[in-house]
Design an enzyme around this catalytic site. Structure first.
Site, mmCIF file in Angstrom:
data_model
loop_
_atom_site.group_PDB
_atom_site.id
_atom_site.type_symbol
_atom_site.label_atom_id
_atom_site.label_comp_id
_atom_site.label_asym_id
_atom_site.label_seq_id
_atom_site.Cartn_x
_atom_site.Cartn_y
_atom_site.Cartn_z
ATOM 1 N N CYS A 43 0.823 -1.212 0.000
ATOM 2 C CA CYS A 43 0.000 0.000 0.000
ATOM 3 C C CYS A 43 0.863 1.271 0.000
ATOM 4 O O CYS A 43 1.562 1.530 -0.964
ATOM 5 C CB CYS A 43 -1.007 -0.022 1.140
ATOM 6 S SG CYS A 43 -2.389 1.119 0.831
ATOM 7 N N LYS B 221 -11.638 8.707 -0.989
ATOM 8 C CA LYS B 221 -10.890 7.540 -0.541
ATOM 9 C C LYS B 221 -11.471 6.267 -1.156
ATOM 10 O O LYS B 221 -12.680 6.065 -1.178
ATOM 11 C CB LYS B 221 -10.940 7.444 0.986
ATOM 12 C CG LYS B 221 -10.185 6.253 1.556
ATOM 13 C CD LYS B 221 -10.302 6.177 3.074
ATOM 14 C CE LYS B 221 -9.503 5.005 3.628
ATOM 15 N NZ LYS B 221 -9.590 4.908 5.107
ATOM 16 N N SER C 194 -7.578 0.392 0.674
ATOM 17 C CA SER C 194 -7.926 1.455 1.621
ATOM 18 C C SER C 194 -6.891 2.559 1.477
ATOM 19 O O SER C 194 -5.839 2.525 2.103
ATOM 20 C CB SER C 194 -7.944 0.899 3.048
ATOM 21 O OG SER C 194 -8.220 1.915 3.985
ATOM 22 N N HIS D 22 -4.362 -4.227 0.224
ATOM 23 C CA HIS D 22 -4.039 -4.808 1.534
ATOM 24 C C HIS D 22 -4.511 -6.264 1.605
ATOM 25 O O HIS D 22 -5.444 -6.586 2.350
ATOM 26 C CB HIS D 22 -4.716 -4.011 2.649
ATOM 27 C CG HIS D 22 -3.985 -2.775 3.051
ATOM 28 N ND1 HIS D 22 -2.802 -2.798 3.762
ATOM 29 C CD2 HIS D 22 -4.278 -1.467 2.834
ATOM 30 C CE1 HIS D 22 -2.400 -1.553 3.987
ATOM 31 N NE2 HIS D 22 -3.266 -0.727 3.434
ATOM 32 N N GLU E 133 -3.330 -8.575 3.187
ATOM 33 C CA GLU E 133 -3.081 -9.120 4.527
ATOM 34 C C GLU E 133 -4.194 -8.798 5.521
ATOM 35 O O GLU E 133 -4.233 -9.372 6.620
ATOM 36 C CB GLU E 133 -1.750 -8.586 5.068
ATOM 37 C CG GLU E 133 -1.775 -7.200 5.682
ATOM 38 C CD GLU E 133 -1.794 -6.050 4.677
ATOM 39 O OE1 GLU E 133 -1.704 -4.891 5.112
ATOM 40 O OE2 GLU E 133 -1.909 -6.312 3.453
ATOM 41 N N ARG F 4 -13.045 4.473 12.643
ATOM 42 C CA ARG F 4 -12.038 5.453 13.060
ATOM 43 C C ARG F 4 -12.189 6.750 12.269
ATOM 44 O O ARG F 4 -12.158 7.850 12.837
ATOM 45 C CB ARG F 4 -10.641 4.862 12.843
ATOM 46 C CG ARG F 4 -9.479 5.803 13.141
ATOM 47 C CD ARG F 4 -8.226 5.342 12.404
ATOM 48 N NE ARG F 4 -8.397 5.432 10.957
ATOM 49 C CZ ARG F 4 -7.596 4.823 10.080
ATOM 50 N NH1 ARG F 4 -6.605 4.050 10.508
ATOM 51 N NH2 ARG F 4 -7.791 4.971 8.777
#
Length: 306
Positions: free
Chosen positions: A142, A163, A192, A235, A237, A249
């Site tokens: 990323c 985003k 992300s 991502h 993972e 968040r």
């Protein structure tokens, strides 16, 4: 893969409970083989969570892996207990004379800043320079991938209007490529990020090839043809709930972010997210370890060079 980590590391218990084969130092010494030495430069704010995710994916083939966790000296994490960092992490200065079969440079939530404005940028560039002669294959994830492409090839990142967050379908550009071997024609990966790199910029670099991409999320896997440098724009993972935690968040901070796409059941944020990328992620990390690292790294690790 039997992965060698300290028994006190939180990941040891987490992975053991998932029936993933982990071993301590005394058990590893009874196996008369050279383990793969993998370093992880963990730039994620929640380091223990990132450890669990990455170590889980390094534990899926029948080779022994020895992991060393690295933190930056120029910036101290505010979201991980200092006792954990002191016990399980080392600094680059302490390992810069060593050779490693593989290095993972994680993402970091700093992508909206200019690279040079990041506190640890100089330290990171020193590590990336060192990796060219001391690491056989480096995997950038990323923001780590954007940083690597910028440092090594002067490829810029561009701010997105909104985003990108969600789980997106991808295709493989070359079905015979080692890194994507075994993947379905369509597979899923989380993304992300607030920024992107452009396909036309990558195509200008003859050393690089794009192995996988997505209509919605753009480029996913970029690699050098010799596989010494690998770049994941997403991502793979991530755990089931990581995108959910990031979304919550961002909302708490007052950011104007959309619900992650293709993730919650019926876009209900109280539902259990669909875990649709686990199989493909295991394949991707396994391919990196097997084809890019194990099959090509020198038996004598000291023979690693540029």
């Amino acid at each position: 893969m039997p992965i060698k980590i300290p028994t006190e590391l939180p990941a040891f218990k987490v992975l053991s409970n998932e029936n993933i084969f982990v071993m301590n130092d005394s058990r590893a010494k009874t196996q008369d083989i050279r383990p793969l030495k993998i370093a992880i430069l963990n730039l994620m704010p929640k380091k223990i969570l990132a450890e669990n995710q990455l170590l889980r994916h390094l534990s899926n083939t029948p080779l022994q892996v020895e992991v060393k966790l690295i933190q930056t000296k120029s910036y101290v994490s505010q979201n991980t207990p200092i006792e954990h960092l002191e016990k399980f992490y080392t600094y680059f200065d302490d390992i810069k004379d060593e050779k490693f079969d593989g290095l993972i440079i994680t993402g970091a939530p700093v992508e909206q800043m200019a690279f040079e404005d990041i506190t640890y940028w100089n330290e990171l560039t020193e590590i990336m320079k060192w990796s060219k002669s001391n690491v056989f294959s480096t995997l950038h994830i990323c923001w780590g991938a954007q940083a690597g492409l910028y440092y090594h090839y002067d490829i810029q990142k561009y701010k997105l209007e909104k985003k990108i967050s969600g789980v997106f379908s991808h295709w493989v550009n070359d079905e015979n490529a080692d890194l994507t071997r075994g993947l379905d024609d369509i597979f899923y990966v989380p993304h992300s990020r607030h920024t992107e790199v452009k396909k036309e910029d990558i195509n200008k670099i003859s050393e690089l090839e794009i192995l996988s991409e997505s209509k919605e999320a753009g480029i996913f896997i970029v690699a050098t043809k010799d596989r010494r440098k690998i770049f994941f724009m997403g991502h793979p993972e991530y755990d089931r709930n990581t995108l959910k935690e990031e979304y919550m968040r961002d909302r708490e901070k007052g950011d104007n972010v959309d619900i992650p796409q293709n993730y919650f059941v019926d876009n209900d944020i109280n539902s259990t997210p669909k875990f649709t990328w686990r199989g493909s992620s295991n394949i991707i990390f396994g391919n990196w370890l097997n084809y890019c690292v194990y099959q090509n790294t020198p038996y004598d690790i000291n023979d690693i060079s540029k």
